[in-house]
Design a protein around this motif. Structure first.
Motif, short mmCIF file in Angstrom:
data_model
loop_
_atom_site.label_atom_id
_atom_site.label_comp_id
_atom_site.label_asym_id
_atom_site.label_seq_id
_atom_site.Cartn_x
_atom_site.Cartn_y
_atom_site.Cartn_z
N ARG A 94 48.72 24.28 17.33
CA ARG A 94 49.51 23.05 17.37
C ARG A 94 48.92 22.00 16.45
O ARG A 94 47.72 21.81 16.39
CB ARG A 94 49.56 22.51 18.81
CG ARG A 94 50.44 21.28 18.97
CD ARG A 94 50.55 20.87 20.43
NE ARG A 94 49.28 20.43 20.96
CZ ARG A 94 48.82 19.17 20.85
NH1 ARG A 94 49.55 18.26 20.23
NH2 ARG A 94 47.66 18.85 21.36
N ASN A 100 54.28 22.06 19.50
CA ASN A 100 54.18 23.09 18.47
C ASN A 100 55.57 23.65 18.22
O ASN A 100 56.17 24.29 19.09
CB ASN A 100 53.23 24.19 18.94
CG ASN A 100 52.96 25.22 17.85
OD1 ASN A 100 53.62 25.23 16.82
ND2 ASN A 100 51.98 26.08 18.07
N GLN A 101 56.12 23.39 17.05
CA GLN A 101 57.48 23.81 16.73
C GLN A 101 57.52 25.09 15.90
O GLN A 101 58.56 25.43 15.34
CB GLN A 101 58.21 22.68 15.99
CG GLN A 101 58.39 21.43 16.84
CD GLN A 101 59.23 20.37 16.16
OE1 GLN A 101 58.97 19.98 15.03
NE2 GLN A 101 60.26 19.90 16.84
N ASP A 102 56.42 25.80 15.83
CA ASP A 102 56.36 27.05 15.08
C ASP A 102 56.78 28.22 15.96
O ASP A 102 56.42 28.30 17.13
CB ASP A 102 54.94 27.31 14.57
CG ASP A 102 54.44 26.20 13.67
OD1 ASP A 102 55.27 25.59 12.99
OD2 ASP A 102 53.22 25.94 13.66
N SER A 103 57.52 29.12 15.37
CA SER A 103 57.86 30.39 16.03
C SER A 103 57.64 31.51 15.03
O SER A 103 57.70 31.30 13.82
CB SER A 103 59.32 30.40 16.49
OG SER A 103 59.52 29.48 17.54
N ASP A 123 59.36 27.35 11.01
CA ASP A 123 58.68 26.07 11.21
C ASP A 123 59.73 25.00 11.50
O ASP A 123 60.41 24.50 10.60
CB ASP A 123 57.88 25.72 9.95
CG ASP A 123 57.04 24.46 10.14
OD1 ASP A 123 56.99 23.95 11.27
OD2 ASP A 123 56.45 23.99 9.16
N HIS A 130 61.83 22.87 17.84
CA HIS A 130 61.24 24.06 18.46
C HIS A 130 62.31 24.98 19.04
O HIS A 130 62.16 26.20 19.03
CB HIS A 130 60.22 23.67 19.53
CG HIS A 130 60.69 22.63 20.49
ND1 HIS A 130 61.12 21.38 20.09
CD2 HIS A 130 60.78 22.63 21.85
CE1 HIS A 130 61.46 20.67 21.16
NE2 HIS A 130 61.27 21.41 22.23
N LYS A 134 63.13 28.86 17.56
CA LYS A 134 63.18 30.02 18.45
C LYS A 134 64.52 30.74 18.37
O LYS A 134 64.58 31.97 18.42
CB LYS A 134 62.91 29.58 19.89
CG LYS A 134 61.47 29.17 20.15
CD LYS A 134 61.26 28.73 21.59
CE LYS A 134 59.82 28.31 21.84
NZ LYS A 134 59.61 27.84 23.23
N THR A 203 64.99 24.16 10.96
CA THR A 203 63.80 25.00 10.80
C THR A 203 63.81 25.65 9.43
O THR A 203 64.87 25.90 8.85
CB THR A 203 63.73 26.09 11.89
OG1 THR A 203 62.50 26.82 11.75
CG2 THR A 203 64.88 27.07 11.77
#
Length: 661
Positions: A94, A100-103, A123, A130, A134, A203
């Motif tokens: 994060r 944390n908006q990463d997948s 991202d 987020h 996803k 994203t």
């Protein structure tokens, strides 16, 4: 700090500041052909032809089966199933902005093929970022698999396609068309999703299909390829372009769609895309899924699809810190210089992509580029000579390190006697003498210089071959009358910012690259022992109104002030470790001159602390100088390759511009 492991060879690649990464190692076994009978079996399921709906249903069924068999990874960790020749590891951390908006996703045996792997990073940004990341992660693999099967079937059944003679080209076309259709479909579905507000959220997406290496990039995440250099070190090769709003082709599209591109006053150098009449949304990338508030004004979700036939280790990175030289590093320390060189390599790769990739060659032959490009190439040749001199200077620093090591070894002896102190004093005197030698008198490995591109004006085949060998080995032979300060002066003499309407075209990127090249070479010359630096300029003009130049000007002023102070004392360079070493050597020589066995306890404790500090310095030198020298060699060879590619483009443009008879 992230570490990417190759379990088969026990090596690792480190890079600070990157928020999360994905790495996989490709086995050395034979890759099965994508055009095989297995793909045909996907065309039917339970005796029915697959249309769009049935194809998606079949792909989703494969995804469920893959999850059940632990073939899909969606959290930090590793996936390495029994019997597989692939290895993948994922890590996410994060950032400082909250959620944390990463997948990400790793799908082993993608499409039920043992030699295929799908990897993706997403991202997110915005308040719903987020959720968007996803959802795109959920939809993209199945949609891509469905479109790939459909495109593959059409290719296999097309009687006009000769797979045997044009297999690689057709393979790439299948993946390219599949990715374009997939990204368009995912963006449409996202817009219609009633539970996710993606009007001002979105994203990026960077995905790799490992059957060979097919890369699709939407946004400003980055893929690099970890390759092994001749000396066994891992070297990063950038595979993608960061799609930023200020890239010429991106900016042109945005402006044509009535969008705006500019930097905020408190974010110099960070270009963002804005609505025509509002200070919103301020996206720092020019391609993304979602963000429908700006989709009509230049933002797109069209992927750039590329192919790389390589069995090395791709690494995908999301985050915005690759371009930064960390502020926590001491100015002009070895670690700082390494990051500076790393920044230069990244800038050079992105500049080359902007200049020649996918561009009409005739564009770079028109004014003012017909003048600016040759000037840049001339600076590149001069930079090669500086790389040679700097690499030779690093060898000198390694010699200083050996003197320091001898002194430390002597002074660490318990108990310390007169003999050990005399041995240490001799080594320290040799160290200071070497560091105080005037640049003009320093012997830099020979009296004759090998030009960076071979000896000029020599037509003898034997001499040409010998010059080529010198060139390939990065010879460090430099003439006694060569001057680093004059070389820097020559590089910066005609460095002027674009005028009039030039900043809207390629003239500005050429100027930026030239400025970065001159600054990096100047900083290296100031930091490391380098032949003939008397009169080295302490600054070169960079217009302050250019927002990207603020940080460079600040660094230039700090380094320039230090150089003015040290040049009067005949310093061998501003390298932070050398300056500390010099100070400690003077203190220890003073101690040695007055030493009487067994020595005062308080004084001996003080000396022990200084010896420990000196030991730490040469330890850091031992860890950092060899990699720094390897980076300098990489800069040399990168400049050579880029210069050659640009010359080839110019030559091609000249040929096509000749009138036909």
């Amino acid at each position: 700090m992230l570490r990417f492991f190759n379990l088969q060879k026990g090596r690792s690649l480190q890079h600070s500041g990157v928020r999360w990464t994905l790495n996989f190692n490709i086995g050395m076994g034979h890759l099965s052909s994508m055009f095989n009978g297995l793909a045909r079996s996907f065309l039917t399921r339970k005796g029915k032809n697959i249309g769009n709906g049935d194809g998606r249903e079949a792909a989703e069924a494969m995804a469920k089966e893959a999850k059940k068999n632990d073939l899909i990874l969606r959290s930090s960790g590793v996936v390495n199933i029994d019997g597989s020749k692939n290895f993948a590891s994922v890590f996410s951390k994060r950032g400082e902005k909250g959620v944390n908006q990463d997948s990400f996703i790793v799908w082993e045996e993608f499409g039920c093929q043992e030699d295929m792997m799908f990897c993706g990073i997403f991202d997110g940004h915005g308040s719903w970022g987020h959720f968007v990341a996803k959802k795109v992660r959920e939809w993209m693999p199945s949609s891509l698999l469905c479109n790939w099967q459909e495109s593959l079937a059409q290719t296999l059944l097309d009687p006009d396609v000769d797979l045997e003679s044009d297999k690689k080209h057709q393979t790439f076309n299948v993946w390219r068309h599949s990715y374009i259709k997939t990204c368009a479909a995912v963006d449409r579905e996202l817009e219609q999703h009633h539970k996710i507000d993606s009007f001002q959220s979105g994203t990026t997406a960077l995905t790799i299909v490992r059957q060979n290496i097919f890369v699709a990039n939407v946004g400003d995440s980055r893929a690099v390829l970890a390759t092994t250099s001749d000396d066994g070190n891992l070297v990063a090769v950038q595979l993608t372009v960061d799609f930023k709003p200020n890239l010429p082709q991106e900016s042109e599209r945005i402006l044509q769609c009535k969008g705006r591109v500019f930097c905020l006053d408190d974010e110099p150098g960070v270009h963002r895309i804005w609505l025509p009449d509002q200070q919103s949304p301020g996206l720092a990338m020019s391609r993304a899924f979602g963000d429908y508030c700006i989709k009509d004004f230049g933002l797109i979700s069209v992927p750039e699809v590329t192919h790389r036939h390589n069995r090395q280790r791709p690494i995908c990175c999301a985050g915005n810190r690759w371009e930064e030289v960390a502020s926590t590093e001491t100015l002009l320390s070895i670690s700082w210089l390494r990051k500076l060189v790393d920044v230069f390599l990244c800038c050079e790769a992105e500049f080359k992509a902007v200049l020649i990739m996918g561009r009409d060659p005739s564009q770079i032959c028109k004014p003012p580029l017909d003048r600016l490009i040759p000037e840049l190439l001339d600076r590149a040749v001069k930079a090669l000579d500086i790389c040679n001199a700097v690499s030779s200077g690093i060898d000198s620093v390694r010699q200083y390190q050996k003197f320091a090591e001898i002194a430390v070894s002597a002074l660490e002896q318990k108990p310390m006697d007169d003999g050990q102190v005399k041995r240490a004093r001799k080594a320290l005197n040799s160290l200071l003498t070497a560091m105080k030698v005037d640049d003009k008198e320093k012997d830099f490995k020979g009296a004759e210089r090998t030009w960076s591109f071979g000896r000029r004006g020599n037509t003898n085949p034997f001499h040409k071959e010998r010059a080529a060998r010198y060139f390939r080995s990065l010879s460090m032979i430099i003439a006694k009358n060569w001057s680093a300060s004059k070389q820097i002066q020559a590089m910066s003499s005609n460095l002027v910012p674009p005028r009039g309407g030039e900043p809207t075209g390629l003239a500005l990127p050429v100027y930026v690259m030239s400025s970065v090249m001159v600054f990096v070479m100047w900083a290296l010359v100031a930091a490391l022992p380098c032949q003939e630096r008397s009169g080295l300029a302490t600054h070169f003009p960079i217009p302050r109104q250019l927002t990207w130049a603020h940080s460079m000007i600040g660094l230039q002023e700090r380094i320039g002030e230090e150089w003015k102070k040290k040049e009067k004392k005949g310093s061998v360079g501003l390298l932070e470790e050398m300056q500390r070493m010099e100070k400690l050597a003077l203190n220890l020589i003073e101690f040695a001159d007055g030493f009487q066995f067994p020595g005062e306890t308080e004084k001996m404790e003080e000396v022990a602390a200084q010896v420990a500090e000196l030991a730490e310095i040469f330890r850091k030198m031992g860890e950092g100088l060899v990699p720094l020298q390897a980076q300098i060699r990489e800069v040399f060879h990168r400049i050579v390759r880029s210069r050659t590619e640009v010359l080839e483009v110019l030559d091609h443009a000249a040929k096509i511009s000749q009138p036909t008879t």
